[in-house]
Design a protein around this motif. Structure first.
Motif, PDB file in Angstrom:
ATOM      1  N   SER A 259       1.043  -1.256   0.039  1.00  0.00           N
ATOM      2  CA  SER A 259      -0.008  -0.018  -0.074  1.00  0.00           C
ATOM      3  C   SER A 259       1.141   1.015   0.064  1.00  0.00           C
ATOM      4  O   SER A 259       1.785   1.459   0.722  1.00  0.00           O
ATOM      5  N   GLY A 260       0.694   2.066  -0.912  1.00  0.00           N
ATOM      6  CA  GLY A 260       1.519   3.138  -1.180  1.00  0.00           C
ATOM      7  C   GLY A 260       0.985   4.338  -0.213  1.00  0.00           C
ATOM      8  O   GLY A 260      -0.131   4.240   0.478  1.00  0.00           O
ATOM      9  N   VAL A 261       1.903   5.245   0.188  1.00  0.00           N
ATOM     10  CA  VAL A 261       1.738   6.324   1.250  1.00  0.00           C
ATOM     11  C   VAL A 261       1.687   7.759   0.389  1.00  0.00           C
ATOM     12  O   VAL A 261       2.651   8.174  -0.228  1.00  0.00           O
ATOM     13  N   CYS A 262       0.275   8.171   0.466  1.00  0.00           N
ATOM     14  CA  CYS A 262       0.358   9.591  -0.460  1.00  0.00           C
ATOM     15  C   CYS A 262       0.102  10.534   0.583  1.00  0.00           C
ATOM     16  O   CYS A 262      -0.377  10.482   1.759  1.00  0.00           O
ATOM     17  N   HIS A 263       0.708  11.902   0.052  1.00  0.00           N
ATOM     18  CA  HIS A 263       0.655  13.188   0.964  1.00  0.00           C
ATOM     19  C   HIS A 263      -0.896  13.180   1.431  1.00  0.00           C
ATOM     20  O   HIS A 263      -1.182  13.741   2.549  1.00  0.00           O
ATOM     21  N   SER A 264      -1.813  13.127   0.492  1.00  0.00           N
ATOM     22  CA  SER A 264      -3.194  13.108   0.767  1.00  0.00           C
ATOM     23  C   SER A 264      -3.412  12.307   2.004  1.00  0.00           C
ATOM     24  O   SER A 264      -4.688  12.579   2.807  1.00  0.00           O
ATOM     25  N   ASP A 265      -2.719  11.105   2.191  1.00  0.00           N
ATOM     26  CA  ASP A 265      -3.395  10.085   3.614  1.00  0.00           C
ATOM     27  C   ASP A 265      -2.872  11.018   4.555  1.00  0.00           C
ATOM     28  O   ASP A 265      -3.648  10.952   5.804  1.00  0.00           O
ATOM     29  N   VAL A 266      -1.907  11.774   4.845  1.00  0.00           N
ATOM     30  CA  VAL A 266      -1.481  12.718   5.960  1.00  0.00           C
ATOM     31  C   VAL A 266      -2.602  13.663   6.253  1.00  0.00           C
ATOM     32  O   VAL A 266      -3.252  13.924   7.134  1.00  0.00           O
ATOM     33  N   HIS A 267      -2.922  14.497   5.041  1.00  0.00           N
ATOM     34  CA  HIS A 267      -3.907  15.460   5.018  1.00  0.00           C
ATOM     35  C   HIS A 267      -5.043  14.962   5.926  1.00  0.00           C
ATOM     36  O   HIS A 267      -5.858  15.764   6.419  1.00  0.00           O
ATOM     37  N   GLN A 268      -5.357  13.643   5.365  1.00  0.00           N
ATOM     38  CA  GLN A 268      -6.908  13.475   5.713  1.00  0.00           C
ATOM     39  C   GLN A 268      -6.805  12.902   7.237  1.00  0.00           C
ATOM     40  O   GLN A 268      -7.668  12.918   7.928  1.00  0.00           O
ATOM     41  N   ALA A 269      -5.719  12.208   7.540  1.00  0.00           N
ATOM     42  CA  ALA A 269      -5.629  11.546   8.872  1.00  0.00           C
ATOM     43  C   ALA A 269      -5.566  12.533   9.979  1.00  0.00           C
ATOM     44  O   ALA A 269      -6.228  12.482  10.756  1.00  0.00           O
ATOM     45  N   ARG A 270      -5.132  13.763   9.379  1.00  0.00           N
ATOM     46  CA  ARG A 270      -4.993  14.944  10.107  1.00  0.00           C
ATOM     47  C   ARG A 270      -6.032  15.829  10.145  1.00  0.00           C
ATOM     48  O   ARG A 270      -6.146  17.049  10.784  1.00  0.00           O
ATOM     49  N   SER A 271      -7.061  15.672   9.358  1.00  0.00           N
ATOM     50  CA  SER A 271      -8.332  16.335   9.111  1.00  0.00           C
ATOM     51  C   SER A 271      -7.983  17.678   8.556  1.00  0.00           C
ATOM     52  O   SER A 271      -8.540  18.717   9.071  1.00  0.00           O
TER      53      SER A 271
ATOM     54  N   TRP B  49      -8.144  18.617   5.329  1.00  0.00           N
ATOM     55  CA  TRP B  49      -8.880  18.935   4.280  1.00  0.00           C
ATOM     56  C   TRP B  49     -10.418  19.107   4.750  1.00  0.00           C
ATOM     57  O   TRP B  49     -11.132  18.731   3.904  1.00  0.00           O
ATOM     58  N   GLY B  50     -10.787  19.587   5.572  1.00  0.00           N
ATOM     59  CA  GLY B  50     -12.020  19.509   6.079  1.00  0.00           C
ATOM     60  C   GLY B  50     -12.152  18.419   7.166  1.00  0.00           C
ATOM     61  O   GLY B  50     -11.477  17.328   7.047  1.00  0.00           O
ATOM     62  N   PRO B  51     -13.535  18.227   7.928  1.00  0.00           N
ATOM     63  CA  PRO B  51     -13.626  17.304   8.982  1.00  0.00           C
ATOM     64  C   PRO B  51     -13.578  15.874   8.257  1.00  0.00           C
ATOM     65  O   PRO B  51     -14.221  15.535   7.443  1.00  0.00           O
ATOM     66  N   SER B  52     -12.777  15.142   8.797  1.00  0.00           N
ATOM     67  CA  SER B  52     -12.511  13.791   8.515  1.00  0.00           C
ATOM     68  C   SER B  52     -13.420  12.766   9.102  1.00  0.00           C
ATOM     69  O   SER B  52     -13.997  13.119  10.207  1.00  0.00           O
ATOM     70  N   LEU B  53     -13.769  11.503   8.693  1.00  0.00           N
ATOM     71  CA  LEU B  53     -14.402  10.391   9.343  1.00  0.00           C
ATOM     72  C   LEU B  53     -13.827   9.466   9.873  1.00  0.00           C
ATOM     73  O   LEU B  53     -12.828   8.881   9.505  1.00  0.00           O
ATOM     74  N   TYR B  54     -13.828   9.679  11.211  1.00  0.00           N
ATOM     75  CA  TYR B  54     -12.872   8.492  12.006  1.00  0.00           C
ATOM     76  C   TYR B  54     -13.693   7.396  12.639  1.00  0.00           C
ATOM     77  O   TYR B  54     -14.996   7.522  12.964  1.00  0.00           O
ATOM     78  N   PRO B  55     -13.213   6.326  12.997  1.00  0.00           N
ATOM     79  CA  PRO B  55     -11.760   5.955  12.810  1.00  0.00           C
ATOM     80  C   PRO B  55     -11.324   6.010  11.140  1.00  0.00           C
ATOM     81  O   PRO B  55     -12.316   5.671  10.279  1.00  0.00           O
TER      82      PRO B  55
END
Length: 359
Positions: A38-50, A52-58
């Motif tokens: 599984s690749g790691v994209c910078h957008s993974d970081v953005h979304q894990a840290r909310s 880009w707007g409110p993320s859905l957790y977990p």
């Protein structure tokens, strides 16, 4: 319903940690894939840290997924158990709007379903991504992975690769075109490889002299240090096409001046405001556009093109347990040029928590 090991962020500030998620039972048109890389994209970081707007957790990130098919639904016709398969940024769309009918599912007029941090169309359950041991996806959104390619280095093609390939194909870039790529990172290094393979003359714009040698190694024919005013003046009105991979707000005007009459600059990195001077556009009938990944047909075409030309990403392979350190390095741009997780490392985890409901 099958429970699988994963890594998840529980909040915007918590580190990713072992977790268990529930995958749906196979529908008639579903494919189950054991995730190998599984690749790691910078957008993974953005979304894990909310960011880009409110993320859905977990939140279980990961949309650059490569593995092997382990089960198929009764109506699946394109895949069988044992096939190599990939899953990219999308896992569903309405399939009937004008965009979907044209093979542009990324622009679905009714909203496409993202591989993670989204909701399934029917159940409304949260979608969980590739930082997990397996995934279930409808057949139309599963890709064939060529056997000839280095599997671990294929994973980033499912986002970084198609993000660069789609605009190059849309604007019919090929032999006879002078192309520039702004920025040398996960996107930029793929842009150089793909544009060069298409036959274009490729120039790298970078602010770092230290990246010049690597740009040439990756296939660029020329490197221009964009902070050097004399070097920028020397390439005024030189390029047919520019791909800007810069991920933050920035001034496009120095690059616009290097476009020929009728030249095109395409933004694939920044989602923040960018500065454009109208006179730069009017004086040479230049254009600024944006582009967002590619549809499923085009993504498959990209994978086949990469197999034909022997193109994969430059990667650093990591264990799942090193993901938080990798995130910190992604933010610092300290990777050449994409992290990829060896998911065998996740199979050794004994998660402390279980997600008892998939919503």
């Amino acid at each position: 319903m099958p429970t699988v090991n994963a890594y998840a962020a529980q909040t915007a500030t918590s580190p990713l940690a072992p977790f268990q998620i529930v995958r749906r039972e196979l529908n008639a048109n579903d494919v189950q894939v054991e995730i190998l890389y599984s690749g790691v994209c910078h957008s993974d970081v953005h979304q894990a840290r909310s960011e880009w707007g409110p993320s859905l957790y977990p939140l279980v990130p990961g949309h650059e997924i490569v593995g092997r098919v382990t089960a198929v639904g009764a109506e699946v016709g394109r895949f069988k158990v044992g096939d190599l398969a990939g899953v990219g940024v999308l896992v569903d769309s309405c399939q009937h709007c004008d965009s979907c009918s044209a093979g542009l599912e990324q622009y679905c007029e009714n909203g496409s379903t993202q591989t993670y941090n989204s909701r399934e169309r029917e159940s409304k359950a949260i979608t969980f991504g590739g930082y997990s041991t397996s995934i279930v996806v409808r057949e139309e959104f599963v890709l064939r992975v060529p056997e000839s390619l280095d599997l671990k280095a294929v994973a980033p093609l499912l986002c970084a690769g198609i993000t660069m390939y789609s605009p190059l194909r849309h604007w019919k870039i090929g032999a006879g075109h002078n192309v520039a790529v702004v920025g040398l990172g996960g996107l930029g290094h793929m842009g150089i490889k793909l544009a060069a393979a298409m036959g274009a003359q490729v120039t790298l714009f970078t602010t770092s002299q230290g990246k010049a040698e690597d740009g040439l190694r990756l296939g660029a024919h020329h490197v221009v240090i964009s902070s050097d005013k004399a070097a920028m003046k020397a390439v005024r009105a030189s390029f047919d096409f520019i791909l800007s991979t810069v991920p933050t707000s920035h001034d496009l005007n120095p690059y616009l001046g290097t476009l020929k009459l009728g030249g095109q600059l395409v933004i694939v990195g920044a989602i923040d405001p960018v500065e454009v001077h109208g006179g730069q556009l009017i004086s040479h009938r230049r254009s600024v556009s944006g582009s967002n990944i590619g549809g499923l047909q085009e993504t498959q075409e990209m994978l086949d093109f990469c197999a034909e030309h022997g193109i994969v990403a430059d990667i650093e392979l990591i264990d799942m347990q090193d993901i938080n350190a990798a995130y910190d390095r992604v933010v610092k741009n300290d990777v050449k040029y994409r992290f990829v997780i060896d998911m065998a490392s996740l199979k050794r985890e004994q998660p402390e928590e279980k997600n008892s409901a998939a919503d």
